[in-house]
Design an enzyme around this catalytic site. Structure first.
Site, PDB file in Angstrom:
ATOM      1  N   ASP A   1       6.625  14.662  13.634  1.00  0.00           N
ATOM      2  CA  ASP A   1       6.551  14.808  12.169  1.00  0.00           C
ATOM      3  C   ASP A   1       4.974  15.049  12.138  1.00  0.00           C
ATOM      4  O   ASP A   1       4.666  13.882  10.773  1.00  0.00           O
ATOM      5  CB  ASP A   1       6.968  13.339  11.211  1.00  0.00           C
TER       6      ASP A   1
ATOM      7  N   LYS B   1       2.461  -3.495   8.765  1.00  0.00           N
ATOM      8  CA  LYS B   1       4.092  -2.654   8.390  1.00  0.00           C
ATOM      9  C   LYS B   1       5.101  -3.171   8.723  1.00  0.00           C
ATOM     10  O   LYS B   1       5.668  -3.756  10.261  1.00  0.00           O
ATOM     11  CB  LYS B   1       4.011  -0.978   9.331  1.00  0.00           C
TER      12      LYS B   1
ATOM     13  N   GLY C   1       9.786   6.547   5.062  1.00  0.00           N
ATOM     14  CA  GLY C   1      11.398   6.892   5.541  1.00  0.00           C
ATOM     15  C   GLY C   1      11.477   5.194   6.884  1.00  0.00           C
ATOM     16  O   GLY C   1      12.606   4.688   6.895  1.00  0.00           O
ATOM     17  N   MET C   2       9.993   4.253   7.148  1.00  0.00           N
ATOM     18  CA  MET C   2      10.954   3.489   7.473  1.00  0.00           C
ATOM     19  C   MET C   2      10.761   1.626   7.776  1.00  0.00           C
ATOM     20  O   MET C   2      11.651   1.360   8.227  1.00  0.00           O
ATOM     21  CB  MET C   2      10.516   3.727   9.339  1.00  0.00           C
TER      22      MET C   2
ATOM     23  N   VAL D   1       4.090  -0.617   3.826  1.00  0.00           N
ATOM     24  CA  VAL D   1       3.033  -1.027   4.417  1.00  0.00           C
ATOM     25  C   VAL D   1       2.120  -1.880   3.712  1.00  0.00           C
ATOM     26  O   VAL D   1       1.795  -1.930   2.252  1.00  0.00           O
ATOM     27  CB  VAL D   1       2.064   0.492   4.830  1.00  0.00           C
TER      28      VAL D   1
ATOM     29  N   LEU E   1       1.098  -1.406  -0.145  1.00  0.00           N
ATOM     30  CA  LEU E   1      -0.095  -0.092  -0.195  1.00  0.00           C
ATOM     31  C   LEU E   1       0.667   1.226  -0.177  1.00  0.00           C
ATOM     32  O   LEU E   1       0.278   2.927  -0.228  1.00  0.00           O
ATOM     33  CB  LEU E   1      -0.821  -0.316   1.676  1.00  0.00           C
ATOM     34  N   GLY E   2       2.255   1.397   0.427  1.00  0.00           N
ATOM     35  CA  GLY E   2       2.925   2.213   0.122  1.00  0.00           C
ATOM     36  C   GLY E   2       4.159   1.603   1.237  1.00  0.00           C
ATOM     37  O   GLY E   2       4.275   1.026   1.950  1.00  0.00           O
TER      38      GLY E   2
END
Length: 475
Positions: A132, A38, A19-20, A23, A15-16
């Protein structure tokens, strides 16, 4: 990893990626439900700093228990990879929505900010700072419910900062100036970032568009806060005051909480009270007294409001009367409300009518409510409609409730939705009740959750009862 098995999770679609980690939409074979998983990026898995930051994201978010923070089902390690299993959300990032539709209507912008503020203040109360806050970390459902996501860089007060040498945590377009100057990251930095987001939602652009990192840093450090009204004059200048205070260079000059920022924005955009009166400081009082002494009627009303918030009702009434005598509509309406609280309903009605006659929508709403309590629902409806036509969200909600009591539930629903769009938590809750009575439990639950996010305790009880009832039905 897409299309592969990951422990008990079947990873169906990516899904995406951030930076870490990445997902995935996944199927949990243990609970037999579709979830979001994730997984930490492989190149960071061996780094103890990143591993700990990822672990903290799960622990922080799972412990908040706020409806605007994505629910965490499970977290841990599988085959040497850290993971978090979360509720799969239906919707999109606010950044994606902005890219597709442009600047938001004021009511929608305030609703998004208010829901994010509720989540952030919950985190701050738990000693956590998100660090953030930005549109891409706000997720909005088709019904307008907002989730704050990505606590992967959340910072716990007193905890060691998990940053490697030279690394900067956060996005420069929304970073508070003290982060550049001193490295301090606390709740005030989140408030600053949320004010930046408010500006972007209203205008469609970030506060300080810059071609380079150096320009971005210099703008946050030295340039005055941008004014939304210069981009959209129809917003009025009160909202400029709110953004300026939320983005104050000195953290001590900000509102002090994200909820206060959201409340000030709602009042400024609704025109229900001059933005300068919201959460005023001692410096504001000095300025009001000087202006009032010079005959400024608006300052007299503002000073009355400030004193009322402090509990000095005698002083407040005195300045309201002076402001009203000088023609300030807000002073007239606020004087009416103060007298109503004292039980002097006749005098309150008189001042409400004076303020309503010069266009004060708050006074129209309060007059309508006073008349409704007296049993004059016909004139009450008339005043509610006049105030609603001026955009008063409370009047819309009251009109909806009045119509519902008469049995006109379709018209009531329409007004509840209008009022809810303006951020009225009572209307959100009433809409939830109305939908629950129609057995639309999914819609009811969503509106209860929105109302809770806007501060409704009644909605919290209603949601609990709904979930208990639903659990009983399933059992």
């Amino acid at each position: 990893m897409e299309g592969t098995r990951f422990g008990r999770y079947q990873l169906e679609k990516q899904l995406g990626a951030g930076g870490m980690g990445q997902v995935y939409r996944a199927y949990d074979t243990g609970t037999e439900r579709t979830v979001a998983v994730k997984v930490l990026h492989a190149q960071f898995a061996a780094d103890p700093i990143y591993r700990e930051r990822f672990r903290r994201e799960a622990k922080s978010a799972a412990g908040l228990g706020n409806p605007h923070v994505v629910p965490i089902y499970d977290y841990g390690a599988i085959d040497g990879h850290l993971f978090i299993c979360m509720q799969l959300l239906d919707g999109e990032g606010v950044d994606t929505l902005l890219a597709r539709t442009g600047a938001m209507p004021p009511e929608q912008a305030v609703s998004v900010v208010a829901q994010a503020a509720e989540a952030l203040d919950t985190a701050h109360a738990a000693g956590l700072v998100h660090r953030d806050v930005k549109p891409s970390n706000l997720f909005i459902t088709p019904r307008g419910f907002v989730y704050l996501i990505d606590f992967g860089i959340a910072h716990a007060a007193g905890e060691t900062k998990l940053t490697s040498v030279g690394a900067t945590i956060g996005t420069f377009a929304y970073m508070a100036p003290e982060r550049f100057a001193t490295g301090i990251v606390d709740a005030g930095a989140d408030e600053y970032a949320l004010a930046c987001v408010l500006f972007e939602l209203l205008t469609g652009d970030s506060p300080y568009p810059a071609a380079s990192l150096e320009q971005q840093l210099a703008a946050h450090m030295m340039m005055p806060p941008p004014q939304p009204s210069l981009v959209r004059p129809e917003l009025g200048t009160d909202i400029d005051v709110v953004v300026a205070r939320g983005m104050a260079k000195n953290p001590a000059e900000r509102y002090g909480s994200c909820d206060h920022l959201a409340a000030a924005a709602r009042q400024a955009l609704a025109g229900t009270h001059p933005a300068a009166t919201v959460f005023a400081t001692r410096t504001d009082e000095e300025q009001y007294r000087k202006a009032a002494a010079a005959g400024n009627a608006n300052a007299m009303g503002n000073l009355g409001y400030l004193l009322e918030q402090r509990g000095d009702l005698s002083g407040a009434e005195d300045w309201y009367r002076r402001g009203a005598a000088a023609g300030d509509e807000y002073a007239m309406g606020n004087l009416g409300y103060l007298l109503e609280q004292h039980g002097d309903l006749s005098a309150a009605e008189d001042w409400y009518r004076r303020a309503a006659a010069v266009g004060n929508s708050d006074a129209m709403t309060n007059l309508g409510y006073l008349l409704e309590q007296r049993g004059d629902s016909t004139e009450a409806e008339s005043w509610y409609r006049k105030a609603a036509a001026e955009g008063d969200g409370s009047a819309m909600g009251n009109l909806g409730f009045l119509l519902e009591q008469r049995g006109d539930t379709r018209a009531a629903e329409s007004w509840y939705r209008e009022s809810a769009a303006a951020g009225n938590s009572d209307a959100m809750n009433n809409l939830g009740v109305l939908l629950e009575q129609r057995s639309d439990l999914r819609g009811s639950e969503e509106w209860y959750r929105k109302a809770i996010g806007a501060g409704s305790e009644d909605a919290m009880h209603n949601l609990q009862a709904l979930l208990e009832h639903r659990g009983g039905l399933r059992g």
